[in-house]
Design an enzyme around this catalytic site. Structure first.
Site, mmCIF file in Angstrom:
data_model
loop_
_atom_site.group_PDB
_atom_site.id
_atom_site.type_symbol
_atom_site.label_atom_id
_atom_site.label_comp_id
_atom_site.label_asym_id
_atom_site.label_seq_id
_atom_site.Cartn_x
_atom_site.Cartn_y
_atom_site.Cartn_z
ATOM 1 N N GLY A 166 0.806 -1.215 0.000
ATOM 2 C CA GLY A 166 0.000 0.000 0.000
ATOM 3 C C GLY A 166 0.837 1.261 0.000
ATOM 4 O O GLY A 166 2.044 1.245 0.247
ATOM 5 N N HIS A 167 0.159 2.353 -0.228
ATOM 6 C CA HIS A 167 0.760 3.684 -0.359
ATOM 7 C C HIS A 167 1.691 4.041 0.800
ATOM 8 O O HIS A 167 1.501 3.617 1.934
ATOM 9 C CB HIS A 167 -0.352 4.734 -0.447
ATOM 10 C CG HIS A 167 -1.169 4.809 0.808
ATOM 11 N ND1 HIS A 167 -0.840 5.626 1.866
ATOM 12 C CD2 HIS A 167 -2.272 4.141 1.188
ATOM 13 C CE1 HIS A 167 -1.713 5.472 2.842
ATOM 14 N NE2 HIS A 167 -2.594 4.565 2.452
ATOM 15 N N ASP A 168 2.693 4.835 0.485
ATOM 16 C CA ASP A 168 3.595 5.441 1.468
ATOM 17 C C ASP A 168 4.336 4.435 2.347
ATOM 18 O O ASP A 168 4.766 4.782 3.442
ATOM 19 C CB ASP A 168 2.831 6.442 2.352
ATOM 20 C CG ASP A 168 2.207 7.555 1.515
ATOM 21 O OD1 ASP A 168 2.974 8.274 0.859
ATOM 22 O OD2 ASP A 168 0.968 7.675 1.501
#
Length: 191
Positions: free
Chosen positions: A110-112
């Site tokens: 997932g993001h970041d």
């Protein structure tokens, strides 16, 4: 670019074929070929780091980053030197994978998220957003890591574990939810 040759530190394998690829030799083979690109396809983070350092010492400092064509990589993703991303992966956005990271088959990240150098992610792992995974961590098959947690350097997360809170460095965490196994105290020193 296709992988066309294999190096192996075990001299008894030199000259053999592995899945149709010739085993040319060990790290010494690279000393006279400093421009060859190399990837360290070893899952165990400790062994992977040791071999990468041996290759650097032998003059191989050109590590290939390999991404299977059936992997999906989003915007803002950085891949370190020598990183390997296998088929079926979905790596979303604004993610940093360090040097010599392996993301095995069918994972999501997932993001970041940040995966530090020498991390290994086994098949079927789901990493939620804003997760931090420390250097040399080994995430077992089918593990799930929820949003925003950190996993310490050198930690092993067992297969199928669900990480719901931060895990300290240098432990093995198993279960649902994942909990570190009791550390064994070091043996007392004998004078």
């Amino acid at each position: 670019m296709a992988i066309s040759r294999i190096l192996d530190g075990n001299p008894s394998r030199h000259g053999l074929d592995v899945h149709g690829f010739p085993v040319l030799g060990g790290a010494d083979w690279l000393r006279v070929r400093p421009r060859v690109l190399v990837a360290v396809a070893i899952g165990n983070p400790v062994s992977k780091k040791r071999v990468a350092e041996e290759l650097r010492a032998a003059g191989a400092d050109r590590f290939a980053t390999l991404v299977h064509p059936l992997a999906w990589i989003g915007d803002g993703v950085t891949l370190g030197r020598g990183t390997i991303v296998c088929a079926g992966n979905k790596i979303t956005t604004d993610i940093a994978l360090g040097d010599h990271v392996i993301v095995n088959l069918n994972c999501t990240i997932g993001h970041d998220a940040v995966l530090s150098d020498y991390v290994t992610v086994a098949p079927g792992v789901n990493v939620s957003g804003a997760v931090r995974i420390g250097e040399g961590a080994d995430i077992g098959t089918g593990a799930a890591i929820i949003q925003g947690v950190s996993i310490g350097a050198g930690t092993i997360v067992g297969a199928g574990a669900v990480v719901t809170r931060d895990i300290p460095p240098g432990v093995t965490a198993v279960g649902v939810p994942a909990r570190p196994l009791q550390r064994t105290p070091p043996a007392p020193r004998v004078p």
